[in-house]
Design an enzyme around this catalytic site. Structure first.
Site, PDB file in Angstrom:
ATOM      1  N   ASP A  22       1.019  -1.140   0.124  1.00 18.60           N
ATOM      2  CA  ASP A  22       0.095   0.050   0.169  1.00 18.60           C
ATOM      3  C   ASP A  22       0.827   1.408  -0.111  1.00 18.60           C
ATOM      4  OD1 ASP A  22       0.891  -0.603   2.462  1.00 18.60           O
ATOM      5  OD2 ASP A  22      -0.809   0.547   3.689  1.00 18.60           O
ATOM      6  N   HIS A 258       9.552  -0.191   9.195  1.00 19.89           N
ATOM      7  CA  HIS A 258       8.823  -1.173   9.040  1.00 19.89           C
ATOM      8  C   HIS A 258       8.938  -2.389   8.044  1.00 19.89           C
ATOM      9  CE1 HIS A 258       6.405   0.529  12.254  1.00 19.89           C
ATOM     10  NE2 HIS A 258       6.434   1.639  11.842  1.00 19.89           N
TER      11      HIS A 258
HETATM   12  O1  RIB Z   1       2.343  -0.376  11.321  1.00 25.02           O
HETATM   13  C1  RIB Z   1       3.293  -0.174  10.148  1.00 25.02           C
HETATM   14  C2  RIB Z   1       2.614  -0.627   8.723  1.00 25.02           C
HETATM   15  O2  RIB Z   1       1.432   0.492   8.581  1.00 25.02           O
HETATM   16  C3  RIB Z   1       3.427  -0.339   7.706  1.00 25.02           C
HETATM   17  O3  RIB Z   1       3.159  -1.640   6.426  1.00 25.02           O
HETATM   18  C4  RIB Z   1       3.147   0.929   7.134  1.00 25.02           C
HETATM   19  O4  RIB Z   1       3.348   1.121   5.717  1.00 25.02           O
HETATM   20  C5  RIB Z   1       1.868   1.077   7.449  1.00 25.02           C
HETATM   21  O5  RIB Z   1       0.875   0.968   6.662  1.00 25.02           O
HETATM   22 CA    CA Z   2       2.562  -0.688   4.303  1.00 24.44          CA
END
Ligand code: RIB
Ligand code: CA
Length: 345
Positions: A22, A258
């Protein structure tokens, strides 16, 4: 129970990966890491809602690939959760365009593949049985939809690695929920109970690693390329959010990476400590989006914790400095090509 270092050396043949995403600033970091890494062959990008609306996710995935001079199938996936009402994208974290509000975009080649993301996943798993790794870093609706289309999917894919959830670390959208799981808890529970080889890269490890903004500045200076300039712009916006709102990040001008960790666990599993156990997702109530892990060999009387599918491998610890060094070294490689511009209209 079952704590182990992940040791699974990469073969010399690059791993075929479908990237479910995303995008999203940390999604962009992850995509560039995958494109830069010689052991990863991204065979397609499946998009979903989350950090942005799904239409913007398609635009961003096409744009990021084109910036890097790469072309591959990009599909549009689900635009909302299975059951709950969709929330507005977090513009304050990723920007209204998902890439830190880019001041302008250049016109580049690239059109989406007409298939849905779920259909693309099923088609590729059938075409390459046992070869496809799904790396999913957004809400999990595309994977859940693919399971509906092809219930045999868990026997066809090689492995699923997802960024999402948390076991011991606090959540980032509630005290117990991480954003990707929170955004579609029913889809997430379907993914955790599907029975495929599954690794969870959650906040337990992503919150151990803060990437300084200077790392992305150095990468941009090294390459002098529009792709890494764009990433640096996006990370400035994203880092400003984290530096202002997260006390752990506040003393470093930087951000959490992340999604990129979902690829680092693929290329460098030795940097992670895993624990195996059943994971289920709370789909309703105050704990909605919580990833609950069975961490002890107890025969619980409650339904839902039976053991007839393989356990999820949950990343509990990471060697953060080594992980950061791997990310930097990979993005410093000579991986970028010249973008192909769209013909003038
Ligand atoms: O919590 C971190 C996630 O949420 C990652 O995938 C970041 O892109 C957000 O969408
Ligand atoms: Ca993400």
């Amino acid at each position: 129970m079952n704590i182990l270092l992940k040791q699974q050396p990469m073969s010399t043949i690059p791993r075929k990966v479908i990237f479910d995403t995303d995008p999203g600033v940390d999604d962009a970091m992850a995509l560039f890491y995958a494109l830069a890494h010689p052991d990863i062959d991204v065979v397609g990008i499946t998009t979903t809602f989350g950090n942005v609306y799904v239409e913007q996710a398609v635009t961003n995935a096409l744009y990021l690939c084109a910036l890097a001079g790469r072309s591959m199938p990009v599909t549009q996936g689900v635009g909302k959760p299975i059951t709950k009402v969709a929330e507005a994208p977090p513009e304050h974290i990723h920007g209204a365009d998902g890439l830190g509000n880019l001041p302008h975009r250049i016109a580049l080649q690239g059109q989406p593949d007409p298939r849905t993301s779920a259909q693309f996943i099923v088609d590729m798993a059938r075409r390459y049985p046992g070869e496809i790794t799904l790396v999913a870093v957004g809400p999990l609706g595309n994977l859940a939809a693919a399971l509906q289309l092809a219930p045999e999917l868990p026997t066809l894919v090689r492995e699923v690695i997802l960024m999402g959830g948390t076991v011991l670390e606090s959540g980032n959208v509630s005290p117990v929920a991480e954003a990707n799981i929170w955004n579609d808890p029913h889809a997430a529970d379907a993914v955790f109970t599907a029975g495929w080889p599954l690794t969870m890269v959650g906040l337990d490890v992503t919150h151990q690693l803060i990437l300084p903004l200077t790392l992305f500045q150095n990468i941009a200076q090294h390459h002098q390329h529009i792709a890494t300039d764009t990433l640096y712009h996006a990370v400035q916006f994203y880092s400003a959010f984290y530096s202002q709102h997260d006390p752990v990040v506040a003393h470093i001008n930087g951000c959490y990476g992340h999604d990129v960790l979902a690829f680092v666990v693929l290329t460098n599993p030795e940097l992670f400590t895993l624990q195996a156990g059943r994971v289920r997702v709370a789909t309703d109530g105050l704990a909605q989006g919580q990833t609950m892990m069975r961490r002890k060999d107890i025969s619980y009387p409650q339904h839902g914790w039976h053991d007839d599918i393989p356990p999820t491998q949950v990343c509990m610890d990471v060697q953060a400095d080594a992980c950061k060094a791997v990310i930097e070294a990979t993005l410093m490689r000579p991986w970028l090509q010249t973008p192909e511009k769209s013909p003038a209209k």
